[in-house]
Design a protein around this motif. Structure first.
Motif, PDB file in Angstrom:
ATOM      1  N   GLU A 123      37.632  36.026  31.036  1.00 39.45           N
ATOM      2  CA  GLU A 123      38.351  37.309  31.083  1.00 39.45           C
ATOM      3  C   GLU A 123      38.256  38.052  29.755  1.00 39.45           C
ATOM      4  OE1 GLU A 123      42.910  38.969  31.818  1.00 39.45           O
ATOM      5  OE2 GLU A 123      42.405  36.876  32.227  1.00 39.45           O
ATOM      6  N   PHE A 126      35.015  40.445  28.321  1.00 40.36           N
ATOM      7  CA  PHE A 126      34.705  41.821  28.671  1.00 40.36           C
ATOM      8  C   PHE A 126      35.475  42.857  27.859  1.00 40.36           C
ATOM      9  CE2 PHE A 126      34.085  39.089  32.378  1.00 40.36           C
ATOM     10  CZ  PHE A 126      32.743  39.296  32.593  1.00 40.36           C
ATOM     11  N   SER A 127      36.184  42.410  26.843  1.00 40.45           N
ATOM     12  CA  SER A 127      36.904  43.361  25.999  1.00 40.45           C
ATOM     13  C   SER A 127      35.923  44.177  25.172  1.00 40.45           C
ATOM     14  CB  SER A 127      37.867  42.613  25.066  1.00 40.45           C
ATOM     15  OG  SER A 127      37.137  41.880  24.093  1.00 40.45           O
ATOM     16  N   ARG A 235      41.371  50.782  35.717  1.00 42.63           N
ATOM     17  CA  ARG A 235      41.101  49.449  35.175  1.00 42.63           C
ATOM     18  C   ARG A 235      40.309  48.591  36.157  1.00 42.63           C
ATOM     19  NH1 ARG A 235      46.790  47.266  33.074  1.00 42.63           N
ATOM     20  NH2 ARG A 235      47.425  48.269  35.013  1.00 42.63           N
ATOM     21  N   THR A 238      36.664  49.942  36.146  1.00 39.33           N
ATOM     22  CA  THR A 238      35.979  49.581  34.907  1.00 39.33           C
ATOM     23  C   THR A 238      35.660  48.097  34.866  1.00 39.33           C
ATOM     24  OG1 THR A 238      37.052  51.376  33.687  1.00 39.33           O
ATOM     25  CG2 THR A 238      36.150  49.566  32.389  1.00 39.33           C
ATOM     26  N   ASN A 239      36.627  47.273  35.241  1.00 41.43           N
ATOM     27  CA  ASN A 239      36.395  45.825  35.222  1.00 41.43           C
ATOM     28  C   ASN A 239      35.332  45.403  36.232  1.00 41.43           C
ATOM     29  OD1 ASN A 239      38.204  45.219  33.158  1.00 41.43           O
ATOM     30  ND2 ASN A 239      39.940  45.027  34.563  1.00 41.43           N
ATOM     31  N   GLU A 240      35.318  46.057  37.384  1.00 39.33           N
ATOM     32  CA  GLU A 240      34.278  45.762  38.378  1.00 39.33           C
ATOM     33  C   GLU A 240      32.894  46.007  37.795  1.00 39.33           C
ATOM     34  OE1 GLU A 240      35.041  48.107  41.818  1.00 39.33           O
ATOM     35  OE2 GLU A 240      36.345  46.633  42.749  1.00 39.33           O
ATOM     36  N   VAL A 243      32.023  43.423  34.845  1.00 33.26           N
ATOM     37  CA  VAL A 243      31.690  42.082  35.354  1.00 33.26           C
ATOM     38  C   VAL A 243      30.351  42.095  36.072  1.00 33.26           C
ATOM     39  CG1 VAL A 243      32.378  40.277  36.968  1.00 33.26           C
ATOM     40  CG2 VAL A 243      34.103  41.361  35.518  1.00 33.26           C
TER      41      VAL A 243
END
Length: 286
Positions: A123, A126-127, A235, A238-240, A243
């Motif tokens: 997790e 991805f920052s 969010r 963006t996270n999709e 990843v």
């Protein structure tokens, strides 16, 4: 948009009919969710979802939002999230495939993060601090090939107003867009070149105090707006993309044999600006 501009073509009517179908599908899903909520059948993840919490907030005495408005917002989230995210992913894939130097730099960053995390993406991987170049790739794709060039269209509803010396009459239609500033040669060096490095911290700092610093304004640098009206799914979207792209570029080297630049890419304005993705060649890296 057709109502705002008072234009209804055959193509517009086809789009309107498609929206009606999407509305029906979305309402069936949402009402099914509501039924399971009432029957206490939701999973823990569903109980923590945007829709469940929106319904809880709506039920409070201080809420001035109707149930129908909550349902419409939920439908917008379902509808907008699918098309815009898929279109953005498509443009990112194209830009990465036709810019091999960018792709190799991105792969090196991802591989370094994976190596530092015992061979896996976590997790925290991805920052922006861990993968600044990956975030810069998303930003550069949004600048050069946005999924939506025009963010919103509004009609001047009050009396005539003046903005920066330009008079807008009541009833005038105003389109808000950020694409033109991102390709303005007075603000952007080599605007037609795909260069994610321009969004790394040093480059952003170098723009401070110059006219080009407007490119880093919160309302312009992302497609989600900012503040209370920021897209509630920002969010997730963006996270999709982070990843998906990180795992894909880590595992595969991607090329586009039939395309060497954006001039070779066909696209069409639908709900978002959708690219016709050319045949891609995948070569396994690991």
């Amino acid at each position: 948009m057709g109502n705002v501009l008072q234009v209804r073509t055959a193509k517009y009517q086809r789009m309107s009919d498609g929206l009606d179908i999407a509305w029906d599908i979305g309402q069936k899903k949402i009402h099914g969710f509501l039924q399971r909520l009432q029957n206490n059948e939701l999973t823990e993840n569903e109980k923590a979802s945007y829709l469940a919490r929106a319904i809880e907030r709506q039920a409070t005495e201080k809420s001035n939002v109707s149930v129908q408005e909550v349902l419409e917002l939920a439908w917008t989230g379902l509808f907008a999230a699918v098309d815009t995210t898929s279109a953005s992913l498509g443009w990112n894939l194209i830009n990465i495939a036709i810019n091999p130097d960018v792709q190799e730099k991105l792969h090196a960053e991802i591989a370094s993060v994976v190596a530092a995390n015992d061979g896996v993406l976590t997790e925290t991987s991805f920052s922006k601090d861990s993968m600044p170049f990956l975030h810069a790739v998303l930003r550069e794709t949004h600048r050069l090939t946005p999924a939506s060039a025009i963010s919103i269209m509004k009609t001047v509803g009050s009396d005539d107003i003046e903005i920066h010396g330009t008079k807008l009459n009541k009833g005038a239609v105003v389109a808000l867009e950020g694409f033109s500033m991102g390709v303005d040669p007075q603000l952007m060096d080599e605007p037609q070149v795909y260069k994610p490095e321009r969004w790394l911290p040093d480059a952003v700092t170098a723009r401070t105090g110059t006219p080009a610093e407007v490119l880093d304004h919160p309302f312009l640098k992302e497609p989600f707006s900012a503040g209370p009206r920021r897209c509630p799914g920002s969010r997730v979207a963006t996270n999709e993309m982070l990843v998906f792209l990180a795992q894909l570029i880590f595992d595969w080297k991607i090329s586009a044999p039939t395309a060497s630049s954006l001039k070779d890419i066909k696209y069409e304005q639908r709900t978002s600006i959708e690219a016709e993705i050319p045949p891609l060649k995948f070569e396994r890296r690991n």
